[in-house]
Design an enzyme around this catalytic site. Structure first.
Site, PDB file in Angstrom:
ATOM      1  N   GLY A 215       0.835  -1.200   0.000  1.00 42.04           N
ATOM      2  CA  GLY A 215       0.000   0.000   0.000  1.00 42.04           C
ATOM      3  C   GLY A 215       0.868   1.247   0.000  1.00 42.04           C
ATOM      4  O   GLY A 215       0.370   2.357   0.070  1.00 42.04           O
ATOM      5  N   ASN A 216       2.188   1.050  -0.075  1.00 36.24           N
ATOM      6  CA  ASN A 216       3.133   2.165   0.012  1.00 36.24           C
ATOM      7  C   ASN A 216       3.293   2.814  -1.367  1.00 36.24           C
ATOM      8  O   ASN A 216       3.789   2.186  -2.305  1.00 36.24           O
ATOM      9  CB  ASN A 216       4.470   1.597   0.535  1.00 36.24           C
ATOM     10  CG  ASN A 216       5.554   2.646   0.669  1.00 36.24           C
ATOM     11  OD1 ASN A 216       5.749   3.455  -0.229  1.00 36.24           O
ATOM     12  ND2 ASN A 216       6.271   2.613   1.774  1.00 36.24           N
TER      13      ASN A 216
ATOM     14  N   GLY B 246       5.260   5.073  -2.515  1.00 35.51           N
ATOM     15  CA  GLY B 246       6.643   5.166  -2.997  1.00 35.51           C
ATOM     16  C   GLY B 246       7.087   3.868  -3.642  1.00 35.51           C
ATOM     17  O   GLY B 246       7.709   3.851  -4.710  1.00 35.51           O
TER      18      GLY B 246
ATOM     19  N   ASP C 117       9.526  -6.586   1.228  1.00 40.27           N
ATOM     20  CA  ASP C 117       9.686  -6.098   2.594  1.00 40.27           C
ATOM     21  C   ASP C 117      11.077  -5.501   2.680  1.00 40.27           C
ATOM     22  O   ASP C 117      12.052  -6.095   2.209  1.00 40.27           O
ATOM     23  CB  ASP C 117       9.486  -7.194   3.634  1.00 40.27           C
ATOM     24  CG  ASP C 117       9.181  -6.558   4.997  1.00 40.27           C
ATOM     25  OD1 ASP C 117       8.146  -5.880   5.113  1.00 40.27           O
ATOM     26  OD2 ASP C 117       9.994  -6.701   5.919  1.00 40.27           O
ATOM     27  N   SER C 118      11.142  -4.314   3.222  1.00 42.20           N
ATOM     28  CA  SER C 118      12.411  -3.601   3.186  1.00 42.20           C
ATOM     29  C   SER C 118      12.552  -2.749   4.432  1.00 42.20           C
ATOM     30  O   SER C 118      11.601  -2.562   5.188  1.00 42.20           O
ATOM     31  CB  SER C 118      12.487  -2.737   1.924  1.00 42.20           C
ATOM     32  OG  SER C 118      11.293  -2.000   1.754  1.00 42.20           O
TER      33      SER C 118
ATOM     34  N   ASP D 179      14.860   8.233   2.387  1.00 43.05           N
ATOM     35  CA  ASP D 179      15.745   8.673   1.293  1.00 43.05           C
ATOM     36  C   ASP D 179      16.462  10.006   1.574  1.00 43.05           C
ATOM     37  O   ASP D 179      17.650  10.136   1.275  1.00 43.05           O
ATOM     38  CB  ASP D 179      14.973   8.778  -0.028  1.00 43.05           C
ATOM     39  CG  ASP D 179      14.818   7.420  -0.710  1.00 43.05           C
ATOM     40  OD1 ASP D 179      15.511   6.465  -0.303  1.00 43.05           O
ATOM     41  OD2 ASP D 179      14.000   7.322  -1.639  1.00 43.05           O
TER      42      ASP D 179
ATOM     43  N   HIS E  33      18.716  -1.175  -3.081  1.00 46.65           N
ATOM     44  CA  HIS E  33      18.355  -2.496  -2.554  1.00 46.65           C
ATOM     45  C   HIS E  33      17.173  -3.078  -3.331  1.00 46.65           C
ATOM     46  O   HIS E  33      17.134  -4.253  -3.631  1.00 46.65           O
ATOM     47  CB  HIS E  33      18.021  -2.346  -1.065  1.00 46.65           C
ATOM     48  CG  HIS E  33      17.013  -1.260  -0.761  1.00 46.65           C
ATOM     49  ND1 HIS E  33      17.096   0.011  -1.308  1.00 46.65           N
ATOM     50  CD2 HIS E  33      15.878  -1.262  -0.008  1.00 46.65           C
ATOM     51  CE1 HIS E  33      16.071   0.733  -0.883  1.00 46.65           C
ATOM     52  NE2 HIS E  33      15.334  -0.020  -0.091  1.00 46.65           N
TER      53      HIS E  33
END
Ligand code: IMP
Length: 197
Positions: A8-9, A11, A68-69, A156, A181
């Site tokens: 849902g992000n 970015g 997932d980060s 960022d 990444h």
């Protein structure tokens, strides 16, 4: 192939749109199906990427991909790590998280501000897929003492890319993908995809 993107992000959605276009994947976001993100109960990036991908596949009946980060800061013993999105609380904004991070590092000198972004991407063909495609990526850098730049998202503006001495938010989208990444994880996943087909 049509794939549900389990995030849902906003970015991440933008970055995946760029990164997946050349690979011939057509993706639809999970919001299109009215799928709410599940609770991220895993303790590792891999656990959470798989959990999100399997959930979106089960709810949509389509193959699903999830990332997932997070950011690992050495001076904070690896925090915020898998909790990066909710570092400053469950409803935290990117600005809240950055603010908390800068405060936590206020007394840490430049040479001790090493950090890295990690990303794990999982692609499942169906919810109970026993052999998911997995890609991982790492981006080494350093935490700046104040935000710089207006691009990107999340941490960022305070993440310095050592190669260019710019913050990730000062890089153009293509420049970020070439180092990030997420770019690395997706390239690894797509290489595995090609190998296994
Ligand atoms: P999650 O993978 O949804 O648990 O959230 C990952 C969080 O890590 C994001 O909300 C950001 O705060 C952070 N993050 C992950 N990738 C990036 C990136 O490329 N730039 C900046 N922040 C990131």
């Amino acid at each position: 192939m049509r794939v549900v993107l389990a995030t849902g992000n906003a970015g991440k959605v933008r970055e995946f749109a760029d990164l997946l276009a050349p690979a011939g994947f057509e993706f639809v976001t999970q919001a299109t199906f009215g799928i709410e993100p599940p609770e991220e109960t895993g303790h590792t990036f891999l656990d959470n990427a798989l959990l999100k991908a399997r959930y979106a596949a089960s709810r949509s009946g389509l193959p699903a991909m999830a990332d997932d980060s997070g950011l690992e800061v050495d001076a904070l013993q690896g925090a915020p790590g898998v909790y990066s999105a909710r570092y400053a609380g469950p409803q935290a904004s990117d600005a809240d998280n950055v603010d908390k991070l800068l405060k936590a590092l206020a007394d840490v000198p430049q040479r001790a501000r090493s950090a890295r972004f990690r990303c794990v991407i999982a692609l499942v063909m169906r919810a109970d897929d026993p052999a998911p495609y997995i890609g991982t990526g790492v981006w080494e850098g350093r935490i700046l003492s104040a935000p710089r730049g207006t691009g990107g998202f999340g941490y960022d503006p305070v993440f310095e890319d050592p190669g260019s001495a710019r913050s990730a938010a000062e890089l153009g989208a293509a420049e970020k993908h070439a180092r990030s990444h997420r770019g690395m994880a997706l390239a690894a996943l797509l290489a595995e995809w090609q190998r296994r087909r």
